[in-house]
Design a protein around this motif. Structure first.
Motif, mmCIF file in Angstrom:
data_model
loop_
_atom_site.group_PDB
_atom_site.id
_atom_site.type_symbol
_atom_site.label_atom_id
_atom_site.label_comp_id
_atom_site.label_asym_id
_atom_site.label_seq_id
_atom_site.Cartn_x
_atom_site.Cartn_y
_atom_site.Cartn_z
ATOM 1 N N ASP A 161 6.443 9.779 -1.234
ATOM 2 C CA ASP A 161 5.553 10.760 -1.592
ATOM 3 C C ASP A 161 6.354 11.651 -0.105
ATOM 4 N N ILE A 162 7.440 11.912 0.118
ATOM 5 C CA ILE A 162 8.081 13.193 1.015
ATOM 6 C C ILE A 162 9.420 13.653 -0.286
ATOM 7 N N ALA A 163 9.066 14.951 0.282
ATOM 8 C CA ALA A 163 10.548 16.526 0.054
ATOM 9 C C ALA A 163 11.533 16.044 0.564
ATOM 10 N N GLY A 164 12.301 16.353 -0.086
ATOM 11 C CA GLY A 164 13.670 15.926 0.778
ATOM 12 C C GLY A 164 13.445 17.199 0.979
ATOM 13 N N PRO A 165 15.193 17.487 1.725
ATOM 14 C CA PRO A 165 15.976 18.544 2.126
ATOM 15 C C PRO A 165 16.813 19.871 1.194
ATOM 16 N N HIS A 166 15.892 20.678 1.322
ATOM 17 C CA HIS A 166 16.800 22.048 -0.350
ATOM 18 C C HIS A 166 17.794 21.623 -0.339
ATOM 19 N N HIS A 167 18.097 21.927 -1.120
ATOM 20 C CA HIS A 167 19.682 21.747 -1.550
ATOM 21 C C HIS A 167 20.084 22.255 -2.537
ATOM 22 N N VAL A 168 21.709 22.874 -3.073
ATOM 23 C CA VAL A 168 21.820 23.797 -4.246
ATOM 24 C C VAL A 168 23.140 22.514 -5.127
ATOM 25 N N HIS A 169 23.195 22.166 -6.242
ATOM 26 C CA HIS A 169 24.114 21.612 -7.208
ATOM 27 C C HIS A 169 25.480 22.996 -7.787
ATOM 28 N N PRO A 170 26.010 23.609 -7.201
ATOM 29 C CA PRO A 170 27.145 24.038 -7.698
ATOM 30 C C PRO A 170 27.534 23.525 -8.466
ATOM 31 N N ASN A 171 28.347 22.535 -9.357
ATOM 32 C CA ASN A 171 28.544 22.261 -10.580
ATOM 33 C C ASN A 171 26.753 21.622 -11.435
ATOM 34 N N GLY A 172 25.960 21.366 -10.642
ATOM 35 C CA GLY A 172 25.066 20.686 -11.318
ATOM 36 C C GLY A 172 24.618 19.025 -10.689
ATOM 37 N N GLU A 173 23.660 18.186 -11.158
ATOM 38 C CA GLU A 173 23.667 16.899 -10.915
ATOM 39 C C GLU A 173 22.624 16.163 -11.787
ATOM 40 N N ILE A 174 23.017 15.071 -12.075
ATOM 41 C CA ILE A 174 22.418 13.947 -13.189
ATOM 42 C C ILE A 174 21.648 12.937 -12.157
ATOM 43 N N ASP A 175 20.538 12.498 -11.968
ATOM 44 C CA ASP A 175 19.390 11.656 -11.381
ATOM 45 C C ASP A 175 19.025 10.454 -12.484
ATOM 46 N N LEU A 176 18.787 9.989 -11.875
ATOM 47 C CA LEU A 176 18.472 8.971 -12.906
ATOM 48 C C LEU A 176 16.720 8.053 -12.103
ATOM 49 N N ILE A 177 15.771 8.329 -12.061
ATOM 50 C CA ILE A 177 14.271 7.997 -11.409
ATOM 51 C C ILE A 177 13.836 6.860 -11.868
ATOM 52 N N MET A 178 14.115 6.094 -11.451
ATOM 53 C CA MET A 178 13.629 4.459 -11.455
ATOM 54 C C MET A 178 12.455 4.583 -10.021
ATOM 55 N N PRO A 179 10.995 5.112 -10.541
ATOM 56 C CA PRO A 179 9.508 4.654 -9.728
ATOM 57 C C PRO A 179 9.891 3.029 -9.255
ATOM 58 N N CYS A 234 16.781 13.214 -15.582
ATOM 59 C CA CYS A 234 17.087 14.540 -15.355
ATOM 60 C C CYS A 234 17.876 15.029 -14.549
ATOM 61 N N VAL A 235 18.150 16.151 -16.018
ATOM 62 C CA VAL A 235 19.358 16.986 -15.329
ATOM 63 C C VAL A 235 19.018 18.184 -15.094
ATOM 64 N N TYR A 236 19.877 18.741 -13.949
ATOM 65 C CA TYR A 236 19.962 20.181 -13.249
ATOM 66 C C TYR A 236 20.815 20.676 -13.543
ATOM 67 N N GLY A 237 20.898 21.541 -13.908
ATOM 68 C CA GLY A 237 22.333 22.895 -14.533
ATOM 69 C C GLY A 237 23.133 23.430 -12.984
ATOM 70 N N PRO A 238 24.723 23.913 -13.567
ATOM 71 C CA PRO A 238 26.070 24.085 -12.247
ATOM 72 C C PRO A 238 24.595 25.578 -11.811
ATOM 73 N N GLY A 239 24.380 25.643 -10.462
ATOM 74 C CA GLY A 239 24.154 26.515 -9.388
ATOM 75 C C GLY A 239 22.458 26.709 -9.309
ATOM 76 N N SER A 240 22.010 25.310 -10.102
ATOM 77 C CA SER A 240 20.353 25.183 -9.886
ATOM 78 C C SER A 240 20.132 24.410 -7.527
ATOM 79 N N ALA A 241 19.019 24.319 -7.722
ATOM 80 C CA ALA A 241 18.881 23.969 -6.520
ATOM 81 C C ALA A 241 17.168 23.827 -6.194
ATOM 82 N N HIS A 242 17.058 22.735 -5.795
ATOM 83 C CA HIS A 242 16.066 22.149 -5.238
ATOM 84 C C HIS A 242 15.485 21.597 -3.599
#
Length: 157
Positions: free
Chosen positions: A89-107, A122-130
């Motif tokens: 139940d938290i938000a982490g620090p804002h960051h940018v993925h210059p080459n993208g990011e692939i996430d495996l979510i394990m509740p 979940c996949v974030y494309g190159p240049g994405s941020a969150h």
């Protein structure tokens, strides 16, 4: 499970990802190929839980988030770095993925989500941020970063 065994397990997935565009098509492919109710997902989730308990994953803490990079981008992981975070139940620090990011979510809590996504990929494309956010409980999230590229920046005003 040891870090070496974990690396071999991850390499079985990253071998399939090397050279693929990081986009919505990859998200669909990952969720179809390695679904949340499938053997590979369970094996990865079990390995991550074991690594956290044994202290070789998520061995740092800051701002209420446990985290750690287990592997830099290596030939053995097909150019992907591997990080795992433990968030509740938290938000982490804002960051940018210059080459993208692939996430495996394990509740770890039934119904926990990562950026609104349930268990799975979940996949974030190159240049994405969150600002990565876990809601409705606790989750482990495995991050694969091409060439280990990530840039922490404050959000735009």
């Amino acid at each position: 499970m040891s870090p070496h065994d974990f690396q071999r397990l991850i390499a079985g997935v990253t071998e399939q990802l090397a050279g693929r565009p990081l986009d919505g098509t990859l998200t669909t492919w990952l969720n179809d190929t390695y679904p949340a109710n499938g053997a590979t997902f369970r094996e990865l989730a079990d390995a991550c839980r074991t690594g956290v308990v044994e202290g070789w994953l998520c061995n740092r803490e800051g701002g209420g988030i446990r985290y750690g990079r287990i592997f830099k981008a290596l030939p053995e992981t097909h150019g992907f770095s591997v990080d795992v975070v433990d968030m509740k139940d938290i938000a982490g620090p804002h960051h940018v993925h210059p080459n993208g990011e692939i996430d495996l979510i394990m509740p770890l809590t039934e119904g926990a989500t990562f950026d609104g996504h349930p268990a799975g990929w979940c996949v974030y494309g190159p240049g994405s941020a969150h600002r990565p956010t876990v809601a409705n409980g606790q989750a482990l999230v495995l991050y694969l970063l091409p060439q280990g590229a990530i840039e922490f920046r404050p959000t735009a005003a």
